[in-house]
Design an enzyme around this catalytic site. Structure first.
Site, PDB file in Angstrom:
ATOM      1  N   TYR A  54       0.862  -1.194   0.000  1.00 52.67           N
ATOM      2  CA  TYR A  54       0.000   0.000   0.000  1.00 52.67           C
ATOM      3  C   TYR A  54       0.895   1.240   0.000  1.00 52.67           C
ATOM      4  CZ  TYR A  54      -4.090  -2.903   1.319  1.00 52.67           C
ATOM      5  OH  TYR A  54      -5.120  -3.823   1.351  1.00 52.67           O
ATOM      6  N   ASN A 161     -13.005  -6.366   3.663  1.00 45.07           N
ATOM      7  CA  ASN A 161     -13.588  -6.867   2.400  1.00 45.07           C
ATOM      8  C   ASN A 161     -12.969  -8.175   1.932  1.00 45.07           C
ATOM      9  OD1 ASN A 161     -11.202  -5.849   1.558  1.00 45.07           O
ATOM     10  ND2 ASN A 161     -12.037  -4.398   0.078  1.00 45.07           N
ATOM     11  N   HIS A 164      -7.873  -8.972  -1.295  1.00 45.84           N
ATOM     12  CA  HIS A 164      -7.283  -7.978  -2.188  1.00 45.84           C
ATOM     13  C   HIS A 164      -7.062  -8.673  -3.523  1.00 45.84           C
ATOM     14  CE1 HIS A 164      -4.523  -5.225  -4.088  1.00 45.84           C
ATOM     15  NE2 HIS A 164      -3.808  -6.289  -4.372  1.00 45.84           N
ATOM     16  N   GLU A 175       2.950  -6.686  -7.743  1.00 47.92           N
ATOM     17  CA  GLU A 175       2.552  -7.493  -6.579  1.00 47.92           C
ATOM     18  C   GLU A 175       3.084  -8.922  -6.677  1.00 47.92           C
ATOM     19  OE1 GLU A 175      -1.687  -6.893  -6.382  1.00 47.92           O
ATOM     20  OE2 GLU A 175      -1.447  -4.824  -5.713  1.00 47.92           O
TER      21      GLU A 175
HETATM   22  P1  ATP Z   1      -8.433  -3.747  -3.778  1.00 45.61           P
HETATM   23  O1  ATP Z   1      -7.134  -3.276  -4.362  1.00 45.61           O
HETATM   24  O2  ATP Z   1      -8.346  -4.081  -2.322  1.00 45.61           O
HETATM   25  O3  ATP Z   1      -9.112  -4.825  -4.554  1.00 45.61           O
HETATM   26  P2  ATP Z   1      -9.473  -1.329  -4.833  1.00 45.61           P
HETATM   27  O4  ATP Z   1      -8.237  -1.119  -5.568  1.00 45.61           O
HETATM   28  O5  ATP Z   1     -10.724  -1.551  -5.597  1.00 45.61           O
HETATM   29  O6  ATP Z   1      -9.401  -2.549  -3.851  1.00 45.61           O
HETATM   30  P3  ATP Z   1      -8.910   0.975  -3.205  1.00 45.61           P
HETATM   31  O7  ATP Z   1      -9.833   2.119  -3.299  1.00 45.61           O
HETATM   32  O8  ATP Z   1      -7.549   1.064  -3.756  1.00 45.61           O
HETATM   33  O9  ATP Z   1      -9.729  -0.241  -3.772  1.00 45.61           O
HETATM   34  O10 ATP Z   1      -8.830   0.565  -1.679  1.00 45.61           O
HETATM   35  C1  ATP Z   1      -7.886  -0.346  -1.197  1.00 45.61           C
HETATM   36  C2  ATP Z   1      -8.411  -0.971   0.082  1.00 45.61           C
HETATM   37  O11 ATP Z   1      -8.635   0.064   1.040  1.00 45.61           O
HETATM   38  C3  ATP Z   1      -9.778  -1.626  -0.042  1.00 45.61           C
HETATM   39  O12 ATP Z   1      -9.654  -2.994  -0.373  1.00 45.61           O
HETATM   40  C4  ATP Z   1     -10.400  -1.469   1.308  1.00 45.61           C
HETATM   41  O13 ATP Z   1     -10.079  -2.529   2.187  1.00 45.61           O
HETATM   42  C5  ATP Z   1      -9.754  -0.225   1.861  1.00 45.61           C
HETATM   43  N1  ATP Z   1     -10.581   0.979   1.824  1.00 45.61           N
HETATM   44  C6  ATP Z   1     -10.977   1.666   0.756  1.00 45.61           C
HETATM   45  N2  ATP Z   1     -11.684   2.747   1.094  1.00 45.61           N
HETATM   46  C7  ATP Z   1     -11.745   2.755   2.442  1.00 45.61           C
HETATM   47  C8  ATP Z   1     -12.298   3.608   3.420  1.00 45.61           C
HETATM   48  N3  ATP Z   1     -12.959   4.689   3.119  1.00 45.61           N
HETATM   49  N4  ATP Z   1     -12.120   3.291   4.705  1.00 45.61           N
HETATM   50  C9  ATP Z   1     -11.453   2.227   5.066  1.00 45.61           C
HETATM   51  N5  ATP Z   1     -10.894   1.370   4.206  1.00 45.61           N
HETATM   52  C10 ATP Z   1     -11.029   1.622   2.915  1.00 45.61           C
HETATM   53 MG    MG Z   2      -6.307  -1.704  -5.367  1.00 44.74          MG
END
Ligand code: ATP
Ligand code: MG
Length: 199
Positions: A54, A161, A164, A175
């Site tokens: 991250y 959720n 990942h 990754e």
């Molecule tokens: P992922 O990479 O996990 O599949 P994404 O790329 O679709 O998800 P991002 O928006 O990059 O989503 O968010 C990464 C992760 O951050 C999410 O999987 C979720 O667990 C967490 N996350 C996103 N938004 C929030 C928020 N507002 N509050 C807390 N956690 C969040």
């Molecule tokens: Mg992502």
């Protein structure tokens, strides 16, 4: 074999998924979908590893996380200032990113490297919307979580959720080398459906 069939993507069963006993279910769904497991292991990541997964230095990613978060507050008529004060989308993203790092280091993850046709998009489709409240039934996040940013952010924690999944080819490549050494990859075997589906 066609190059398209060799696309790879990284799935992590996050600590909520592992601790709820959903690792097998997640693996099974991707297996049944037709993707081939080419590496699999359990890892308890440290902060350094989590920070590479991250990366706060990616301003674009931080802004996108912040913007998505703000959009959910708007949809539910909640005031983001209660949780975030006057912060910009970028800064909200950075704050959420810290919660993500805390969460992903809070327990073991099961890391899976999957190979197959359109692996990245197929995995994301089965994973469902990042935010479980918006994830369709039938998807992993829709079936096994009801969490949302409004719930999570009031407690200053990451959205639970379950998994990942790499977002695009660039992320998948990054990754893959972050979570796996090439010696851990076993891709020189055939699944029966390769013959039935693609030959
Ligand atoms: P992922 O990479 O996990 O599949 P994404 O790329 O679709 O998800 P991002 O928006 O990059 O989503 O968010 C990464 C992760 O951050 C999410 O999987 C979720 O667990 C967490 N996350 C996103 N938004 C929030 C928020 N507002 N509050 C807390 N956690 C969040
Ligand atoms: Mg992502």
């Amino acid at each position: 074999m066609n190059d398209l069939q060799k696309e790879t993507t990284v799935v992590l069963v996050k600590p909520d998924g592992v601790k709820r006993g959903l690792a097998g279910e997640v693996i099974s769904r991707f297996e049944k979908m037709g993707l081939k497991i080419i590496a699999l292991k359990m890892v308890w990541a440290d902060k350094e590893m989590a920070a590479k997964h991250y990366p706060e230095s990616r301003a674009d990613l931080m802004k996108a996380i912040g913007e998505k978060t703000l959009a959910t507050y708007e949809k539910y008529g909640r005031d983001p200032k209660e949780e975030f004060g006057e912060l910009s989308a970028q800064k909200i993203g950075r704050m959420v990113n810290k919660w993500n790092i805390d969460f992903i280091t809070s327990g073991p993850v099961v890391a899976i490297l999957l190979e197959g046709a359109h692996a990245i998009d197929n995995v994301r489709a089965l994973a469902g919307n990042t935010l479980p409240v918006f994830a369709a039934p039938g998807t992993i996040r829709g079936d096994f979580s009801i969490d949302s940013p409004a719930l999570a952010n009031a407690k200053h924690r990451a959205v639970r959720n379950i998994i990942h999944a790499s977002g695009n080819p660039e992320e998948a490549k990054y990754e893959r080398q972050l979570w796996f050494r090439e010696g851990e990859v076993v891709d020189n075997y055939k699944r029966t459906d390769e013959e039935i589906m693609f030959e």
